[in-house]
Design a protein around this motif. Structure first.
Motif, PDB file in Angstrom:
ATOM      1  N   ASP A 195      -2.384  -5.364  -2.247  1.00 51.70           N
ATOM      2  CA  ASP A 195      -1.915  -6.750  -2.142  1.00 51.70           C
ATOM      3  C   ASP A 195      -2.890  -7.584  -1.317  1.00 51.70           C
ATOM      4  O   ASP A 195      -3.207  -8.737  -1.669  1.00 51.70           O
ATOM      5  CB  ASP A 195      -0.528  -6.789  -1.497  1.00 51.70           C
ATOM      6  N   GLU A 196      -3.375  -7.022  -0.210  1.00 57.16           N
ATOM      7  CA  GLU A 196      -4.307  -7.755   0.644  1.00 57.16           C
ATOM      8  C   GLU A 196      -5.614  -8.058  -0.079  1.00 57.16           C
ATOM      9  O   GLU A 196      -6.182  -9.138   0.078  1.00 57.16           O
ATOM     10  CB  GLU A 196      -4.586  -6.955   1.919  1.00 57.16           C
ATOM     11  N   LEU A 197      -6.078  -7.090  -0.873  1.00 57.53           N
ATOM     12  CA  LEU A 197      -7.345  -7.267  -1.587  1.00 57.53           C
ATOM     13  C   LEU A 197      -7.180  -7.957  -2.940  1.00 57.53           C
ATOM     14  O   LEU A 197      -8.168  -8.305  -3.583  1.00 57.53           O
ATOM     15  CB  LEU A 197      -8.019  -5.898  -1.792  1.00 57.53           C
ATOM     16  N   LYS A 198      -5.890  -8.082  -3.358  1.00 56.75           N
ATOM     17  CA  LYS A 198      -5.583  -8.673  -4.671  1.00 56.75           C
ATOM     18  C   LYS A 198      -6.356  -7.956  -5.778  1.00 56.75           C
ATOM     19  O   LYS A 198      -6.916  -8.565  -6.687  1.00 56.75           O
ATOM     20  CB  LYS A 198      -5.898 -10.170  -4.668  1.00 56.75           C
ATOM     21  N   THR A 199      -6.353  -6.617  -5.670  1.00 54.52           N
ATOM     22  CA  THR A 199      -7.105  -5.772  -6.607  1.00 54.52           C
ATOM     23  C   THR A 199      -6.362  -4.461  -6.808  1.00 54.52           C
ATOM     24  O   THR A 199      -5.833  -3.880  -5.855  1.00 54.52           O
ATOM     25  CB  THR A 199      -8.511  -5.450  -6.058  1.00 54.52           C
ATOM     26  N   THR A 200      -6.334  -3.980  -8.043  1.00 59.31           N
ATOM     27  CA  THR A 200      -5.770  -2.659  -8.322  1.00 59.31           C
ATOM     28  C   THR A 200      -6.805  -1.604  -7.963  1.00 59.31           C
ATOM     29  O   THR A 200      -7.931  -1.612  -8.487  1.00 59.31           O
ATOM     30  CB  THR A 200      -5.385  -2.525  -9.804  1.00 59.31           C
ATOM     31  N   LEU A 201      -6.436  -0.710  -7.070  1.00 61.34           N
ATOM     32  CA  LEU A 201      -7.364   0.323  -6.591  1.00 61.34           C
ATOM     33  C   LEU A 201      -7.128   1.677  -7.234  1.00 61.34           C
ATOM     34  O   LEU A 201      -8.060   2.478  -7.341  1.00 61.34           O
ATOM     35  CB  LEU A 201      -7.250   0.466  -5.072  1.00 61.34           C
ATOM     36  N   LEU A 202      -5.892   1.950  -7.662  1.00 59.59           N
ATOM     37  CA  LEU A 202      -5.536   3.258  -8.187  1.00 59.59           C
ATOM     38  C   LEU A 202      -4.755   3.117  -9.480  1.00 59.59           C
ATOM     39  O   LEU A 202      -3.991   2.164  -9.657  1.00 59.59           O
ATOM     40  CB  LEU A 202      -4.684   4.033  -7.174  1.00 59.59           C
ATOM     41  N   VAL A 203      -4.955   4.066 -10.384  1.00 56.80           N
ATOM     42  CA  VAL A 203      -4.156   4.156 -11.603  1.00 56.80           C
ATOM     43  C   VAL A 203      -3.624   5.573 -11.698  1.00 56.80           C
ATOM     44  O   VAL A 203      -4.283   6.537 -11.298  1.00 56.80           O
ATOM     45  CB  VAL A 203      -4.969   3.804 -12.864  1.00 56.80           C
ATOM     46  N   ARG A 204      -2.414   5.705 -12.211  1.00 59.64           N
ATOM     47  CA  ARG A 204      -1.779   7.019 -12.314  1.00 59.64           C
ATOM     48  C   ARG A 204      -1.923   7.555 -13.719  1.00 59.64           C
ATOM     49  O   ARG A 204      -1.643   6.855 -14.698  1.00 59.64           O
ATOM     50  CB  ARG A 204      -0.300   6.920 -11.932  1.00 59.64           C
ATOM     51  N   THR A 205      -2.361   8.820 -13.836  1.00 60.45           N
ATOM     52  CA  THR A 205      -2.378   9.519 -15.118  1.00 60.45           C
ATOM     53  C   THR A 205      -1.269  10.561 -15.079  1.00 60.45           C
ATOM     54  O   THR A 205      -0.527  10.663 -14.103  1.00 60.45           O
ATOM     55  CB  THR A 205      -3.742  10.190 -15.353  1.00 60.45           C
ATOM     56  N   THR A 206      -1.147  11.336 -16.144  1.00 65.49           N
ATOM     57  CA  THR A 206      -0.088  12.351 -16.185  1.00 65.49           C
ATOM     58  C   THR A 206      -0.318  13.458 -15.169  1.00 65.49           C
ATOM     59  O   THR A 206       0.623  14.146 -14.766  1.00 65.49           O
ATOM     60  CB  THR A 206       0.002  12.963 -17.597  1.00 65.49           C
ATOM     61  N   ARG A 207      -1.575  13.652 -14.779  1.00 59.86           N
ATOM     62  CA  ARG A 207      -1.883  14.772 -13.890  1.00 59.86           C
ATOM     63  C   ARG A 207      -2.242  14.367 -12.469  1.00 59.86           C
ATOM     64  O   ARG A 207      -1.977  15.112 -11.529  1.00 59.86           O
ATOM     65  CB  ARG A 207      -3.046  15.593 -14.472  1.00 59.86           C
ATOM     66  N   ARG A 208      -2.875  13.195 -12.300  1.00 58.08           N
ATOM     67  CA  ARG A 208      -3.316  12.831 -10.968  1.00 58.08           C
ATOM     68  C   ARG A 208      -3.499  11.334 -10.840  1.00 58.08           C
ATOM     69  O   ARG A 208      -3.375  10.603 -11.829  1.00 58.08           O
ATOM     70  CB  ARG A 208      -4.615  13.555 -10.597  1.00 58.08           C
ATOM     71  N   VAL A 209      -3.771  10.900  -9.638  1.00 53.46           N
ATOM     72  CA  VAL A 209      -4.042   9.490  -9.359  1.00 53.46           C
ATOM     73  C   VAL A 209      -5.554   9.308  -9.355  1.00 53.46           C
ATOM     74  O   VAL A 209      -6.273  10.067  -8.691  1.00 53.46           O
ATOM     75  CB  VAL A 209      -3.447   9.074  -7.997  1.00 53.46           C
ATOM     76  N   MET A 210      -6.026   8.309 -10.098  1.00 50.32           N
ATOM     77  CA  MET A 210      -7.459   8.077 -10.229  1.00 50.32           C
ATOM     78  C   MET A 210      -7.821   6.691  -9.711  1.00 50.32           C
ATOM     79  O   MET A 210      -7.061   5.735  -9.887  1.00 50.32           O
ATOM     80  CB  MET A 210      -7.879   8.182 -11.696  1.00 50.32           C
ATOM     81  N   PRO A 211      -8.988   6.536  -9.080  1.00 44.17           N
ATOM     82  CA  PRO A 211      -9.402   5.218  -8.623  1.00 44.17           C
ATOM     83  C   PRO A 211      -9.942   4.372  -9.779  1.00 44.17           C
ATOM     84  O   PRO A 211     -10.544   4.898 -10.712  1.00 44.17           O
ATOM     85  CB  PRO A 211     -10.515   5.524  -7.613  1.00 44.17           C
ATOM     86  N   THR A 212      -9.717   3.069  -9.696  1.00 44.60           N
ATOM     87  CA  THR A 212     -10.351   2.149 -10.627  1.00 44.60           C
ATOM     88  C   THR A 212     -11.813   1.973 -10.207  1.00 44.60           C
ATOM     89  O   THR A 212     -12.269   2.556  -9.222  1.00 44.60           O
ATOM     90  CB  THR A 212      -9.649   0.795 -10.591  1.00 44.60           C
ATOM     91  N   GLU A 213     -12.546   1.153 -10.936  1.00 40.22           N
ATOM     92  CA  GLU A 213     -13.935   0.905 -10.543  1.00 40.22           C
ATOM     93  C   GLU A 213     -13.992   0.299  -9.143  1.00 40.22           C
ATOM     94  O   GLU A 213     -14.823   0.691  -8.315  1.00 40.22           O
ATOM     95  CB  GLU A 213     -14.611  -0.023 -11.548  1.00 40.22           C
ATOM     96  N   ALA A 214     -13.094  -0.674  -8.895  1.00 40.57           N
ATOM     97  CA  ALA A 214     -13.034  -1.257  -7.549  1.00 40.57           C
ATOM     98  C   ALA A 214     -12.615  -0.218  -6.524  1.00 40.57           C
ATOM     99  O   ALA A 214     -13.110  -0.197  -5.381  1.00 40.57           O
ATOM    100  CB  ALA A 214     -12.056  -2.433  -7.540  1.00 40.57           C
ATOM    101  N   GLY A 215     -11.721   0.689  -6.910  1.00 43.65           N
ATOM    102  CA  GLY A 215     -11.281   1.741  -6.018  1.00 43.65           C
ATOM    103  C   GLY A 215     -12.397   2.702  -5.662  1.00 43.65           C
ATOM    104  O   GLY A 215     -12.523   3.146  -4.517  1.00 43.65           O
ATOM    105  N   ARG A 216     -13.234   3.038  -6.653  1.00 38.70           N
ATOM    106  CA  ARG A 216     -14.368   3.936  -6.384  1.00 38.70           C
ATOM    107  C   ARG A 216     -15.342   3.291  -5.405  1.00 38.70           C
ATOM    108  O   ARG A 216     -15.880   3.959  -4.517  1.00 38.70           O
ATOM    109  CB  ARG A 216     -15.070   4.306  -7.689  1.00 38.70           C
ATOM    110  N   LEU A 217     -15.588   2.002  -5.586  1.00 45.08           N
ATOM    111  CA  LEU A 217     -16.499   1.297  -4.686  1.00 45.08           C
ATOM    112  C   LEU A 217     -15.939   1.273  -3.264  1.00 45.08           C
ATOM    113  O   LEU A 217     -16.651   1.569  -2.295  1.00 45.08           O
ATOM    114  CB  LEU A 217     -16.726  -0.134  -5.187  1.00 45.08           C
ATOM    115  N   LEU A 218     -14.655   0.949  -3.135  1.00 47.83           N
ATOM    116  CA  LEU A 218     -14.048   0.900  -1.818  1.00 47.83           C
ATOM    117  C   LEU A 218     -14.008   2.282  -1.178  1.00 47.83           C
ATOM    118  O   LEU A 218     -14.231   2.432   0.028  1.00 47.83           O
ATOM    119  CB  LEU A 218     -12.634   0.317  -1.911  1.00 47.83           C
TER     120      LEU A 218
END
Length: 298
Positions: free
Chosen positions: A44-67
Protein backbone atom coordinates in the motif's frame (compact mmCIF):
# COMPACT_ATOMS: atom_id res chain seq x y z
CA UNK A 1 6.31 9.21 0.55
CA UNK A 2 6.48 8.37 4.25
CA UNK A 3 9.63 6.65 5.54
CA UNK A 4 9.51 2.88 5.00
CA UNK A 5 9.26 0.69 8.09
CA UNK A 6 12.39 -1.51 7.93
CA UNK A 7 10.57 -4.32 9.73
CA UNK A 8 8.27 -4.58 6.73
CA UNK A 9 11.27 -4.95 4.45
CA UNK A 10 12.49 -7.78 6.68
CA UNK A 11 9.07 -9.50 6.55
CA UNK A 12 8.88 -9.09 2.78
CA UNK A 13 12.44 -10.39 2.27
CA UNK A 14 11.72 -13.45 4.42
CA UNK A 15 8.62 -14.26 2.31
CA UNK A 16 10.63 -14.05 -0.93
CA UNK A 17 13.48 -16.13 0.54
CA UNK A 18 11.18 -18.90 1.77
CA UNK A 19 8.45 -18.66 -0.88
CA UNK A 20 5.81 -18.84 1.83
CA UNK A 21 4.11 -16.60 4.39
CA UNK A 22 3.96 -19.56 6.78
CA UNK A 23 7.68 -20.37 6.52
CA UNK A 24 8.58 -16.69 6.75
CA UNK A 25 6.58 -16.41 9.97
CA UNK A 26 8.36 -19.47 11.39
CA UNK A 27 11.75 -17.99 10.49
CA UNK A 28 10.89 -14.66 12.10
CA UNK A 29 9.18 -16.16 15.14
CA UNK A 30 5.90 -14.29 14.62
CA UNK A 31 2.46 -15.18 13.32
CA UNK A 32 1.56 -15.60 9.67
CA UNK A 33 -1.14 -12.94 10.08
CA UNK A 34 1.39 -10.32 11.14
CA UNK A 35 3.65 -11.10 8.18
CA UNK A 36 0.76 -10.94 5.73
CA UNK A 37 -0.54 -7.66 7.16
CA UNK A 38 2.85 -5.97 7.17
CA UNK A 39 3.64 -6.99 3.58
CA UNK A 40 0.21 -5.74 2.51
CA UNK A 41 0.91 -2.39 4.17
CA UNK A 42 4.27 -2.22 2.40
CA UNK A 43 2.51 -2.71 -0.93
CA UNK A 44 0.00 0.00 0.00
CA UNK A 45 2.81 2.41 0.88
CA UNK A 46 4.62 1.73 -2.39
CA UNK A 47 1.38 1.52 -4.40
CA UNK A 48 2.87 -1.54 -6.10
CA UNK A 49 2.13 -5.27 -6.13
CA UNK A 50 5.23 -7.02 -4.79
CA UNK A 51 4.06 -10.63 -4.51
CA UNK A 52 1.81 -12.99 -6.45
CA UNK A 53 0.51 -16.31 -5.17
CA UNK A 54 0.74 -19.51 -7.22
CA UNK A 55 -0.64 -22.92 -6.30
CA UNK A 56 2.66 -23.91 -4.73
CA UNK A 57 4.39 -20.78 -3.47
CA UNK A 58 4.49 -17.01 -3.28
CA UNK A 59 6.52 -15.39 -6.05
CA UNK A 60 7.82 -11.82 -6.36
CA UNK A 61 6.72 -9.60 -9.22
CA UNK A 62 9.34 -7.74 -11.25
CA UNK A 63 9.06 -4.84 -8.81
CA UNK A 64 9.26 -7.33 -5.95
CA UNK A 65 12.47 -8.86 -7.30
CA UNK A 66 14.04 -5.42 -7.58
CA UNK A 67 13.02 -4.46 -4.05
CA UNK A 68 14.18 -7.81 -2.67
CA UNK A 69 17.67 -7.42 -4.18
CA UNK A 70 18.06 -3.98 -2.62
CA UNK A 71 16.44 -5.00 0.67
CA UNK A 72 18.92 -7.84 1.20
CA UNK A 73 21.81 -5.36 0.96
CA UNK A 74 20.07 -2.79 3.17
CA UNK A 75 19.26 -5.33 5.89
CA UNK A 76 22.74 -6.84 5.76
CA UNK A 77 24.35 -3.44 6.16
CA UNK A 78 21.99 -2.63 9.03
CA UNK A 79 22.87 -5.89 10.77
CA UNK A 80 26.59 -5.30 10.24
CA UNK A 81 26.29 -1.72 11.51
CA UNK A 82 24.63 -2.97 14.69
CA UNK A 83 27.33 -5.63 15.05
CA UNK A 84 30.01 -3.00 14.49
CA UNK A 85 28.65 -0.77 17.23
CA UNK A 86 27.98 -3.66 19.58
CA UNK A 87 31.38 -5.24 19.06
CA UNK A 88 33.43 -2.04 19.16
CA UNK A 89 34.73 -2.85 22.63
CA UNK A 90 34.05 -6.59 22.57
CA UNK A 91 36.04 -9.66 21.60
CA UNK A 92 35.33 -11.23 18.19
CA UNK A 93 32.69 -13.96 18.35
CA UNK A 94 31.01 -16.34 15.93
CA UNK A 95 32.52 -18.15 12.98
CA UNK A 96 34.95 -16.43 10.62
CA UNK A 97 34.77 -17.94 7.11
CA UNK A 98 37.87 -17.36 4.99
CA UNK A 99 38.59 -18.45 1.42
CA UNK A 100 42.18 -18.63 0.22
CA UNK A 101 44.19 -20.21 -2.61
CA UNK A 102 46.02 -23.44 -1.93
CA UNK A 103 49.56 -22.10 -1.63
CA UNK A 104 48.97 -18.91 0.35
CA UNK A 105 46.19 -20.47 2.39
CA UNK A 106 48.34 -23.40 3.46
CA UNK A 107 51.53 -21.42 4.05
CA UNK A 108 50.24 -18.18 5.56
CA UNK A 109 46.53 -18.31 6.46
CA UNK A 110 46.34 -21.70 8.21
CA UNK A 111 49.05 -20.84 10.81
CA UNK A 112 47.52 -17.39 11.28
CA UNK A 113 44.08 -18.95 11.81
CA UNK A 114 45.55 -20.98 14.66
CA UNK A 115 47.10 -17.85 16.19
CA UNK A 116 43.83 -15.93 15.78
CA UNK A 117 41.81 -18.71 17.42
CA UNK A 118 44.27 -18.80 20.32
CA UNK A 119 43.96 -15.04 20.84
CA UNK A 120 40.17 -14.97 20.38
CA UNK A 121 38.82 -18.31 21.67
CA UNK A 122 35.18 -17.20 21.31
CA UNK A 123 35.63 -16.99 17.53
CA UNK A 124 35.89 -20.13 15.40
CA UNK A 125 37.61 -20.11 12.00
CA UNK A 126 36.48 -21.97 8.90
CA UNK A 127 39.12 -21.93 6.15
CA UNK A 128 38.16 -22.87 2.60
CA UNK A 129 41.26 -23.81 0.59
CA UNK A 130 40.78 -23.78 -3.17
CA UNK A 131 42.53 -22.44 -6.26
CA UNK A 132 39.07 -21.75 -7.71
CA UNK A 133 37.83 -18.23 -6.99
CA UNK A 134 34.87 -18.96 -4.74
CA UNK A 135 31.77 -16.78 -4.91
CA UNK A 136 32.17 -14.64 -1.79
CA UNK A 137 28.48 -13.92 -1.39
CA UNK A 138 27.14 -17.31 -2.51
CA UNK A 139 29.49 -19.16 -0.15
CA UNK A 140 28.82 -16.72 2.71
CA UNK A 141 32.52 -15.96 3.01
CA UNK A 142 33.55 -13.13 5.35
CA UNK A 143 36.76 -12.48 3.45
CA UNK A 144 38.68 -14.00 0.59
CA UNK A 145 42.40 -13.85 -0.11
CA UNK A 146 43.35 -13.30 -3.75
CA UNK A 147 46.97 -13.70 -4.79
CA UNK A 148 48.04 -12.30 -8.13
CA UNK A 149 46.19 -9.82 -10.28
CA UNK A 150 42.60 -8.79 -9.58
CA UNK A 151 39.95 -8.67 -12.26
CA UNK A 152 37.43 -5.83 -12.16
CA UNK A 153 34.89 -6.54 -9.45
CA UNK A 154 32.14 -4.87 -7.45
CA UNK A 155 33.60 -6.43 -4.32
CA UNK A 156 35.60 -4.37 -1.82
CA UNK A 157 39.35 -5.04 -1.83
CA UNK A 158 42.37 -4.16 0.26
CA UNK A 159 45.96 -4.74 -0.84
CA UNK A 160 48.04 -5.99 2.08
CA UNK A 161 51.28 -6.96 0.36
CA UNK A 162 53.14 -8.21 -2.69
CA UNK A 163 55.00 -11.35 -3.68
CA UNK A 164 57.67 -12.30 -6.19
CA UNK A 165 57.62 -15.21 -8.59
CA UNK A 166 60.91 -17.09 -8.69
CA UNK A 167 62.28 -19.58 -11.19
CA UNK A 168 63.75 -22.42 -9.12
CA UNK A 169 65.01 -25.99 -9.28
CA UNK A 170 66.44 -28.60 -6.95
CA UNK A 171 70.24 -28.37 -6.58
CA UNK A 172 70.71 -31.71 -8.34
CA UNK A 173 68.59 -30.68 -11.32
CA UNK A 174 70.15 -27.21 -11.51
CA UNK A 175 73.68 -28.70 -11.52
CA UNK A 176 72.98 -30.34 -14.88
CA UNK A 177 71.78 -27.13 -16.57
CA UNK A 178 73.76 -24.80 -18.80
CA UNK A 179 71.48 -21.77 -18.67
CA UNK A 180 72.85 -18.28 -19.32
CA UNK A 181 69.79 -16.35 -20.50
CA UNK A 182 66.00 -16.86 -20.70
CA UNK A 183 66.17 -18.10 -24.29
CA UNK A 184 68.08 -21.15 -23.09
CA UNK A 185 65.06 -22.26 -21.04
CA UNK A 186 62.86 -23.33 -23.95
CA UNK A 187 64.31 -26.84 -24.05
CA UNK A 188 64.41 -27.40 -20.28
CA UNK A 189 61.58 -29.41 -18.64
CA UNK A 190 59.16 -27.23 -16.65
CA UNK A 191 56.69 -28.31 -14.01
CA UNK A 192 53.72 -26.28 -15.26
CA UNK A 193 51.23 -24.92 -12.73
CA UNK A 194 47.77 -25.34 -14.27
CA UNK A 195 46.31 -23.04 -11.61
CA UNK A 196 47.87 -20.16 -13.58
CA UNK A 197 46.29 -18.57 -16.65
CA UNK A 198 49.41 -19.08 -18.82
CA UNK A 199 51.61 -21.65 -17.09
CA UNK A 200 54.15 -22.02 -19.91
CA UNK A 201 54.74 -18.47 -21.17
CA UNK A 202 56.81 -16.17 -18.95
CA UNK A 203 58.15 -12.64 -19.31
CA UNK A 204 61.63 -12.05 -17.90
CA UNK A 205 63.10 -8.59 -17.25
CA UNK A 206 66.54 -7.29 -16.33
CA UNK A 207 67.77 -3.81 -15.48
CA UNK A 208 64.37 -2.26 -16.30
CA UNK A 209 64.94 -2.31 -20.06
CA UNK A 210 65.89 -5.83 -21.21
CA UNK A 211 62.75 -7.96 -21.54
CA UNK A 212 62.41 -11.49 -22.92
CA UNK A 213 59.28 -13.62 -23.34
CA UNK A 214 59.88 -17.35 -23.35
CA UNK A 215 57.60 -20.35 -23.84
CA UNK A 216 58.88 -23.27 -21.78
CA UNK A 217 58.50 -27.01 -22.22
CA UNK A 218 55.77 -28.36 -19.92
CA UNK A 219 57.10 -31.80 -19.02
CA UNK A 220 54.84 -32.19 -15.97
CA UNK A 221 51.55 -30.34 -15.43
CA UNK A 222 49.93 -30.03 -12.00
CA UNK A 223 46.90 -27.98 -10.91
CA UNK A 224 47.96 -27.24 -7.30
CA UNK A 225 50.94 -25.06 -6.36
CA UNK A 226 52.11 -27.05 -3.30
CA UNK A 227 52.21 -30.16 -5.49
CA UNK A 228 54.32 -28.28 -8.05
CA UNK A 229 56.74 -27.55 -5.22
CA UNK A 230 56.96 -31.22 -4.24
CA UNK A 231 57.66 -32.27 -7.84
CA UNK A 232 60.36 -29.62 -8.08
CA UNK A 233 62.01 -30.84 -4.88
CA UNK A 234 62.01 -34.34 -6.39
CA UNK A 235 64.16 -33.22 -9.37
CA UNK A 236 61.14 -33.04 -11.71
CA UNK A 237 62.25 -29.89 -13.50
CA UNK A 238 62.16 -26.13 -13.27
CA UNK A 239 59.24 -24.43 -11.55
CA UNK A 240 57.97 -20.89 -11.10
CA UNK A 241 56.84 -20.54 -7.48
CA UNK A 242 55.85 -17.65 -5.17
CA UNK A 243 58.47 -16.47 -2.70
CA UNK A 244 56.25 -16.96 0.37
CA UNK A 245 55.94 -20.67 -0.41
CA UNK A 246 59.62 -21.43 -0.95
CA UNK A 247 61.47 -19.03 1.36
CA UNK A 248 62.44 -21.80 3.80
CA UNK A 249 63.56 -24.12 1.00
CA UNK A 250 65.80 -21.43 -0.47
CA UNK A 251 67.27 -20.67 2.96
CA UNK A 252 67.92 -24.38 3.61
CA UNK A 253 69.36 -24.99 0.14
CA UNK A 254 66.79 -27.59 -0.94
CA UNK A 255 65.91 -25.22 -3.81
CA UNK A 256 68.09 -22.80 -5.76
CA UNK A 257 67.16 -19.92 -8.04
CA UNK A 258 67.80 -20.21 -11.76
CA UNK A 259 68.80 -17.01 -13.60
CA UNK A 260 68.53 -14.97 -10.37
CA UNK A 261 69.54 -11.77 -12.19
CA UNK A 262 66.32 -11.97 -14.24
CA UNK A 263 62.98 -11.01 -12.68
CA UNK A 264 59.50 -12.36 -13.32
CA UNK A 265 56.33 -10.24 -12.84
CA UNK A 266 55.47 -9.54 -9.21
CA UNK A 267 51.89 -9.78 -7.94
CA UNK A 268 49.69 -8.44 -5.18
CA UNK A 269 48.12 -10.05 -2.14
CA UNK A 270 44.59 -8.76 -1.61
CA UNK A 271 41.78 -9.19 0.87
CA UNK A 272 38.38 -9.28 -0.86
CA UNK A 273 35.19 -8.56 1.08
CA UNK A 274 31.48 -8.69 0.25
CA UNK A 275 30.13 -5.22 -0.48
CA UNK A 276 29.24 -3.69 2.89
CA UNK A 277 29.84 -0.46 4.73
CA UNK A 278 30.70 -2.05 8.07
CA UNK A 279 32.85 -5.03 9.04
CA UNK A 280 32.41 -7.26 12.10
CA UNK A 281 35.24 -7.26 14.62
CA UNK A 282 36.16 -10.83 13.70
CA UNK A 283 36.94 -9.65 10.16
CA UNK A 284 38.78 -6.42 10.96
CA UNK A 285 40.96 -8.02 13.64
CA UNK A 286 41.93 -10.96 11.45
CA UNK A 287 42.84 -8.64 8.57
CA UNK A 288 44.89 -6.50 10.98
CA UNK A 289 46.78 -9.60 12.12
CA UNK A 290 47.34 -10.69 8.53
CA UNK A 291 48.64 -7.26 7.51
CA UNK A 292 51.15 -7.33 10.39
CA UNK A 293 52.25 -10.87 9.51
CA UNK A 294 52.63 -9.90 5.85
CA UNK A 295 54.80 -6.87 6.75
CA UNK A 296 56.99 -9.06 8.97
CA UNK A 297 57.39 -11.55 6.16
CA UNK A 298 58.19 -8.89 3.56
Amino acid sequence: MKPINLNRLAYFTAVVDTGSFTQAAERLGITKTVVSQQVARLEDELKTTLLVRTTRRVMPTEAGRLLHARSVLILRELEEAIDEVGEANAEPIGTLRIAAPNDYGTTMIAPLAAAFRKQYPACDVELLISDDKLDVIGNQVDLSIRVGWLADSSLKTKRIGTFRQLLVASPGFAAELDIREPGDLSAVPLIANLALREPLTWSFSKDDFDRRQVTLNGAISIDATPAVLQACLADGGLAVLPDFLIADHLAQGSLVRVLPEWDLPAGGIHVVYPAARFRPQKVTRFVDMLAVRQREYS
